[in-house]
Design a protein around this motif. Structure first.
Motif: not given
Length: 258
Positions: A68-97
């Motif tokens: 609301k105060n124009k302090n949000l960058d959705i354009k770069n936020g969405v790609p970063m969010m998708l990368a975070v979600l995908v690699f959290t799963v990868v990190g969890s799998f590696v951690s189990s090994l």
């Protein structure tokens, strides 16, 4: 008496989690989980689920306030969010090994150090400087940094909000308010995914604790986000630093009690 005690613990946990979320995009799990485990003797899995659920609305209302105060960058936020979600799963799998990690206090130490950093070396990047960075270059960095954050979060199990704030300000050159706004935007979706996963696997948690934690975290996140968006950059840096140092010390104390 038991209900009153539960309310007090959840309310205090919500204060810390809400201020951390509203000021610094910090995950509520870092504060709420150790509080519920130590003082309510809750199962760690259930405590994390409640913390993640508390994070969803608190992060969403904070993201709305920053947007609301124009302090949000959705354009770069969405790609970063998708990368975070995908690699959290990868990190969890590696951690189990691999054998159990000795990095359980990673999030606490990072919270303290980041708080000190904001007090001693504030982020004074202006919106003009931030906008001067090539959009394609920032987009690529967002994805790469998101992948790194996600992997570390999945491998270690903590520190996502803190790492996002550090990366957004130090690596991507975000102005502090925009960095926090983008961080809480991402945390809304990552927390929702985590909460649904926890409740699907472990079943419903203690309803009273869930309601108390969500309400308290939401209230204090709203207060912190409104203050942060009205504050000057210098004031916000100091306030964020102080909140992080206090929360880091609090979480460390709770860890020592447990």
């Amino acid at each position: 008496m038991k209900i009153l005690y539960t309310f007090i613990i959840c309310f205090v946990a919500g204060i810390g989690a809400g201020l951390g979320t509203g000021f610094a995009g910090m995950s509520a799990a870092a504060v709420i989980s150790p509080m519920l485990i130590t003082f309510l003797h809750m199962e760690p899995y259930d405590a994390v689920g409640i913390a993640l659920a508390s994070d969803v609305l608190a992060s969403a209302v904070s993201a709305y306030t920053y947007g609301k105060n124009k302090n949000l960058d959705i354009k770069n936020g969405v790609p970063m969010m998708l990368a975070v979600l995908v690699f959290t799963v990868v990190g969890s799998f590696v951690s189990s090994l691999v054998p159990g990690s000795t990095m359980g206090s990673f999030s606490v130490i990072m919270t303290l150090l980041l708080g000190i950093k904001f007090i001693l070396k504030p982020v004074m990047t202006t919106r003009e400087t931030m906008d001067a960075v090539d959009p394609k270059k920032r987009l690529l960095r967002s994805v790469l940094c998101g992948a790194g954050i996600g992997f570390i979060c999945g491998f270690i199990g903590a520190g996502g909000g803190m790492m996002m704030l550090l990366i957004l300000t130090s690596v991507l050159g975000f102005e502090l308010k925009t960095a926090v706004g983008t961080s809480v935007f991402i945390m809304t979706f990552t927390a929702f995914t985590g909460a649904v996963s926890h409740f699907s696997i472990g079943g419903a948690p203690d309803v009273l604790s869930l309601i108390f934690c969500i309400a308290s975290t939401l209230l204090w996140a709203r207060i912190a986000a409104r203050f942060a968006n009205r504050a000057t950059p210098a004031t916000l840096n100091r306030a964020t630093g102080v909140v992080l140092v206090i929360l880091g010390a609090l979480i460390l104390s709770v860890h020592m009690l447990s």
